[in-house]
Design a protein around this motif. Sequence first.
Motif, PDB file in Angstrom:
ATOM      1  N   ALA A  59      13.088  55.759   1.854  1.00 58.46           N
ATOM      2  CA  ALA A  59      12.971  56.913   0.964  1.00 58.46           C
ATOM      3  C   ALA A  59      12.001  57.951   1.512  1.00 58.46           C
ATOM      4  O   ALA A  59      12.118  59.153   1.235  1.00 58.46           O
ATOM      5  CB  ALA A  59      12.517  56.462  -0.418  1.00 58.46           C
ATOM      6  N   ILE A  60      11.026  57.512   2.304  1.00 59.28           N
ATOM      7  CA  ILE A  60      10.088  58.433   2.949  1.00 59.28           C
ATOM      8  C   ILE A  60      10.714  59.043   4.196  1.00 59.28           C
ATOM      9  O   ILE A  60      10.622  60.257   4.452  1.00 59.28           O
ATOM     10  CB  ILE A  60       8.782  57.701   3.312  1.00 59.28           C
ATOM     11  CG1 ILE A  60       7.997  57.370   2.041  1.00 59.28           C
ATOM     12  CG2 ILE A  60       7.933  58.532   4.276  1.00 59.28           C
ATOM     13  CD1 ILE A  60       6.783  56.512   2.290  1.00 59.28           C
ATOM     14  N   GLU A  61      11.360  58.214   4.994  1.00 59.35           N
ATOM     15  CA  GLU A  61      11.866  58.652   6.304  1.00 59.35           C
ATOM     16  C   GLU A  61      13.070  59.587   6.210  1.00 59.35           C
ATOM     17  O   GLU A  61      13.179  60.560   6.980  1.00 59.35           O
ATOM     18  CB  GLU A  61      12.228  57.425   7.138  1.00 59.35           C
ATOM     19  CG  GLU A  61      11.034  56.548   7.490  1.00 59.35           C
ATOM     20  CD  GLU A  61      11.439  55.160   7.976  1.00 59.35           C
ATOM     21  OE1 GLU A  61      10.532  54.357   8.245  1.00 59.35           O
ATOM     22  OE2 GLU A  61      12.671  54.898   8.083  1.00 59.35           O
ATOM     23  N   ALA A  62      13.978  59.313   5.270  1.00 58.76           N
ATOM     24  CA  ALA A  62      15.234  60.075   5.215  1.00 58.76           C
ATOM     25  C   ALA A  62      15.008  61.582   5.038  1.00 58.76           C
ATOM     26  O   ALA A  62      15.583  62.393   5.802  1.00 58.76           O
ATOM     27  CB  ALA A  62      16.133  59.525   4.112  1.00 58.76           C
ATOM     28  N   PRO A  63      14.192  62.014   4.067  1.00 56.22           N
ATOM     29  CA  PRO A  63      14.005  63.468   3.942  1.00 56.22           C
ATOM     30  C   PRO A  63      13.263  64.089   5.121  1.00 56.22           C
ATOM     31  O   PRO A  63      13.484  65.263   5.448  1.00 56.22           O
ATOM     32  CB  PRO A  63      13.196  63.610   2.643  1.00 56.22           C
ATOM     33  CG  PRO A  63      12.600  62.268   2.381  1.00 56.22           C
ATOM     34  CD  PRO A  63      13.537  61.282   2.968  1.00 56.22           C
ATOM     35  N   LEU A  64      12.394  63.322   5.768  1.00 62.31           N
ATOM     36  CA  LEU A  64      11.693  63.854   6.937  1.00 62.31           C
ATOM     37  C   LEU A  64      12.636  64.019   8.119  1.00 62.31           C
ATOM     38  O   LEU A  64      12.481  64.957   8.917  1.00 62.31           O
ATOM     39  CB  LEU A  64      10.525  62.936   7.310  1.00 62.31           C
ATOM     40  CG  LEU A  64       9.371  62.881   6.286  1.00 62.31           C
ATOM     41  CD1 LEU A  64       8.307  61.880   6.732  1.00 62.31           C
ATOM     42  CD2 LEU A  64       8.763  64.263   6.080  1.00 62.31           C
ATOM     43  N   ILE A  65      13.601  63.108   8.233  1.00 57.80           N
ATOM     44  CA  ILE A  65      14.622  63.247   9.281  1.00 57.80           C
ATOM     45  C   ILE A  65      15.417  64.526   9.059  1.00 57.80           C
ATOM     46  O   ILE A  65      15.708  65.288   9.997  1.00 57.80           O
ATOM     47  CB  ILE A  65      15.542  62.015   9.294  1.00 57.80           C
ATOM     48  CG1 ILE A  65      14.764  60.788   9.775  1.00 57.80           C
ATOM     49  CG2 ILE A  65      16.760  62.252  10.188  1.00 57.80           C
ATOM     50  CD1 ILE A  65      15.516  59.474   9.630  1.00 57.80           C
ATOM     51  N   GLU A  66      15.772  64.798   7.787  1.00 61.15           N
ATOM     52  CA  GLU A  66      16.494  66.031   7.466  1.00 61.15           C
ATOM     53  C   GLU A  66      15.633  67.253   7.729  1.00 61.15           C
ATOM     54  O   GLU A  66      16.116  68.284   8.206  1.00 61.15           O
ATOM     55  CB  GLU A  66      16.938  66.005   6.000  1.00 61.15           C
ATOM     56  CG  GLU A  66      18.063  65.028   5.709  1.00 61.15           C
ATOM     57  CD  GLU A  66      19.307  65.365   6.511  1.00 61.15           C
ATOM     58  OE1 GLU A  66      19.709  66.555   6.513  1.00 61.15           O
ATOM     59  OE2 GLU A  66      19.869  64.444   7.141  1.00 61.15           O
ATOM     60  N   ALA A  67      14.339  67.142   7.408  1.00 58.60           N
ATOM     61  CA  ALA A  67      13.444  68.293   7.598  1.00 58.60           C
ATOM     62  C   ALA A  67      13.363  68.713   9.059  1.00 58.60           C
ATOM     63  O   ALA A  67      13.228  69.910   9.365  1.00 58.60           O
ATOM     64  CB  ALA A  67      12.057  67.961   7.064  1.00 58.60           C
ATOM     65  N   LYS A  68      13.445  67.762   9.950  1.00 54.71           N
ATOM     66  CA  LYS A  68      13.333  68.073  11.383  1.00 54.71           C
ATOM     67  C   LYS A  68      14.531  68.869  11.894  1.00 54.71           C
ATOM     68  O   LYS A  68      14.482  69.471  12.963  1.00 54.71           O
ATOM     69  CB  LYS A  68      13.174  66.777  12.182  1.00 54.71           C
ATOM     70  CG  LYS A  68      11.775  66.186  12.052  1.00 54.71           C
ATOM     71  CD  LYS A  68      11.499  65.161  13.122  1.00 54.71           C
ATOM     72  CE  LYS A  68      10.055  64.671  13.028  1.00 54.71           C
ATOM     73  NZ  LYS A  68       9.072  65.751  13.281  1.00 54.71           N
ATOM     74  N   LYS A  69      15.612  68.873  11.127  1.00 59.61           N
ATOM     75  CA  LYS A  69      16.790  69.656  11.527  1.00 59.61           C
ATOM     76  C   LYS A  69      16.597  71.152  11.285  1.00 59.61           C
ATOM     77  O   LYS A  69      17.363  71.963  11.790  1.00 59.61           O
ATOM     78  CB  LYS A  69      18.021  69.158  10.755  1.00 59.61           C
ATOM     79  CG  LYS A  69      18.392  67.713  11.051  1.00 59.61           C
ATOM     80  CD  LYS A  69      19.557  67.268  10.186  1.00 59.61           C
ATOM     81  CE  LYS A  69      19.901  65.795  10.445  1.00 59.61           C
ATOM     82  NZ  LYS A  69      21.017  65.328   9.580  1.00 59.61           N
ATOM     83  N   ASP A  70      15.562  71.481  10.509  1.00 58.75           N
ATOM     84  CA  ASP A  70      15.275  72.884  10.185  1.00 58.75           C
ATOM     85  C   ASP A  70      13.848  73.209  10.620  1.00 58.75           C
ATOM     86  O   ASP A  70      12.880  72.812   9.967  1.00 58.75           O
ATOM     87  CB  ASP A  70      15.435  73.112   8.679  1.00 58.75           C
ATOM     88  CG  ASP A  70      15.135  74.547   8.281  1.00 58.75           C
ATOM     89  OD1 ASP A  70      14.861  75.379   9.161  1.00 58.75           O
ATOM     90  OD2 ASP A  70      15.162  74.813   7.047  1.00 58.75           O
ATOM     91  N   PRO A  71      13.686  73.914  11.730  1.00 62.66           N
ATOM     92  CA  PRO A  71      12.333  74.213  12.239  1.00 62.66           C
ATOM     93  C   PRO A  71      11.460  74.969  11.243  1.00 62.66           C
ATOM     94  O   PRO A  71      10.232  74.943  11.358  1.00 62.66           O
ATOM     95  CB  PRO A  71      12.603  75.061  13.479  1.00 62.66           C
ATOM     96  CG  PRO A  71      14.008  74.726  13.876  1.00 62.66           C
ATOM     97  CD  PRO A  71      14.740  74.452  12.596  1.00 62.66           C
ATOM     98  N   THR A  72      12.074  75.630  10.258  1.00 65.58           N
ATOM     99  CA  THR A  72      11.281  76.389   9.287  1.00 65.58           C
ATOM    100  C   THR A  72      10.830  75.525   8.105  1.00 65.58           C
ATOM    101  O   THR A  72      10.051  76.005   7.260  1.00 65.58           O
ATOM    102  CB  THR A  72      12.099  77.575   8.740  1.00 65.58           C
ATOM    103  OG1 THR A  72      13.238  77.083   8.005  1.00 65.58           O
ATOM    104  CG2 THR A  72      12.584  78.469   9.890  1.00 65.58           C
ATOM    105  N   HIS A  73      11.303  74.316   8.022  1.00 68.92           N
ATOM    106  CA  HIS A  73      10.924  73.442   6.907  1.00 68.92           C
ATOM    107  C   HIS A  73       9.448  73.069   7.050  1.00 68.92           C
ATOM    108  O   HIS A  73       8.973  72.760   8.154  1.00 68.92           O
ATOM    109  CB  HIS A  73      11.791  72.182   6.918  1.00 68.92           C
ATOM    110  CG  HIS A  73      11.712  71.385   5.638  1.00 68.92           C
ATOM    111  ND1 HIS A  73      10.631  70.620   5.313  1.00 68.92           N
ATOM    112  CD2 HIS A  73      12.588  71.273   4.595  1.00 68.92           C
ATOM    113  CE1 HIS A  73      10.837  70.043   4.141  1.00 68.92           C
ATOM    114  NE2 HIS A  73      12.027  70.425   3.680  1.00 68.92           N
ATOM    115  N   PRO A  74       8.686  73.071   5.932  1.00 70.27           N
ATOM    116  CA  PRO A  74       7.242  72.766   6.037  1.00 70.27           C
ATOM    117  C   PRO A  74       6.937  71.363   6.562  1.00 70.27           C
ATOM    118  O   PRO A  74       5.822  71.130   7.051  1.00 70.27           O
ATOM    119  CB  PRO A  74       6.750  72.923   4.590  1.00 70.27           C
ATOM    120  CG  PRO A  74       7.976  72.880   3.740  1.00 70.27           C
ATOM    121  CD  PRO A  74       9.086  73.437   4.573  1.00 70.27           C
ATOM    122  N   ASP A  75       7.914  70.433   6.477  1.00 68.22           N
ATOM    123  CA  ASP A  75       7.680  69.070   6.977  1.00 68.22           C
ATOM    124  C   ASP A  75       8.344  68.816   8.322  1.00 68.22           C
ATOM    125  O   ASP A  75       8.427  67.674   8.773  1.00 68.22           O
ATOM    126  CB  ASP A  75       8.214  68.037   5.970  1.00 68.22           C
ATOM    127  CG  ASP A  75       7.366  67.969   4.716  1.00 68.22           C
ATOM    128  OD1 ASP A  75       6.171  68.310   4.795  1.00 68.22           O
ATOM    129  OD2 ASP A  75       7.899  67.580   3.653  1.00 68.22           O
TER     130      ASP A  75
END
Length: 360
Positions: A59-75
């Motif tokens: 549950a922690i890792e999944a959204p962070l993996i998605e965040a890395k797909k968008d360089p503008t995401h704060p995470d």
Amino acid sequence: MPKRPIILSSTLAMLIPASPTLADDATCSCRHLESIQQELKNAEALLELQKKIARELEAIEAPLIEAKKDPTHPDSDVNIYDRSLRERTRIVSRFQFPYPKVKGYTGPEEIKMRYGTCEQPTQDLDALRSGSQCRELADINLAHEAAHRAECTAMGAAEYWKRLPSKMATEEVARYQEQAAALRRLLKKVLDDGEMTVEARMEPRLQSPQFDVTYSYATGPIQLKGKSSGADEWSLEGKGVQVGRIARMRLAGMTCSSTGQLNTGVDLTMRTDGLTMALTGKSTSAPGDVKVQCRGGHGMSMRPQNEVGNGAYFSGLEVRTETDFSRDVRDMEFAKRLAGGGLSASGKETIRVKLICPGD
């Protein structure tokens, strides 16, 4: 049972709580009952822990993996491994083993897999085997380690070591499922190979102003027979006789003596999962009589045949090679009924359950 991987760093630490001493490569029997039970409870607790870790870390890792797909995401620049591992450490810090030291174990407290490899020190694995109380326990714990090495080899060491913590926990879930299942099979085997017996003694004292009688009831030993047959819970059953006599008697101030006995057929049923047990029984009156001789008179007690009674002796007791259980006569149903008729009841019933191991 090995406490395996509570991963606190990039090293795959295999923490091992005490397991049992492999004396002359002894085969496991019910002499090792407590060690097997404790290993099983630890394995099941670790299984639930690893399920929790896998679920919460994913549950922690999944959204962070998605965040890395968008360089503008704060995470997008968050270190996924570090954040996940810190949460894993927090979860593990709250965990307590049911048995931090399993009865009899003298082996190493941890086994490590060398970082970046699929290897574990041979001397540590040998020490685990020699420190186990019986052969099958050693084999089960070593099989857990061998499965880790096989998984690593199949994936390749590089891929194995760069997995996210949730994936490491998912592997542990599979390992502990296998280990718990093997330990439960072993527990059933050692119980099936043993012989369970039950015996009981009760001396209830019944009193009123002109009546003071202590009875003596002896049951068994009764052998209980039954096999696990693959079920997680099973029944053992046995038949025997309860012999009832008058131990002491005073009527209207006179001391009396008695001869003869009352016979009662007893059917016992024990339900167990190998960890705890519950005993119930059914009684059926059979031929028998008691003669009483008092100063100035005598009498005879006879009772109807085929009267049936049933009830529970105990439940929730731990299975041991020898268990003693006692209960107060005043808490029994017959004593409560007698109280309504002006008779008080006192005394104890003691029940002994013995598990006789092969060769004993």
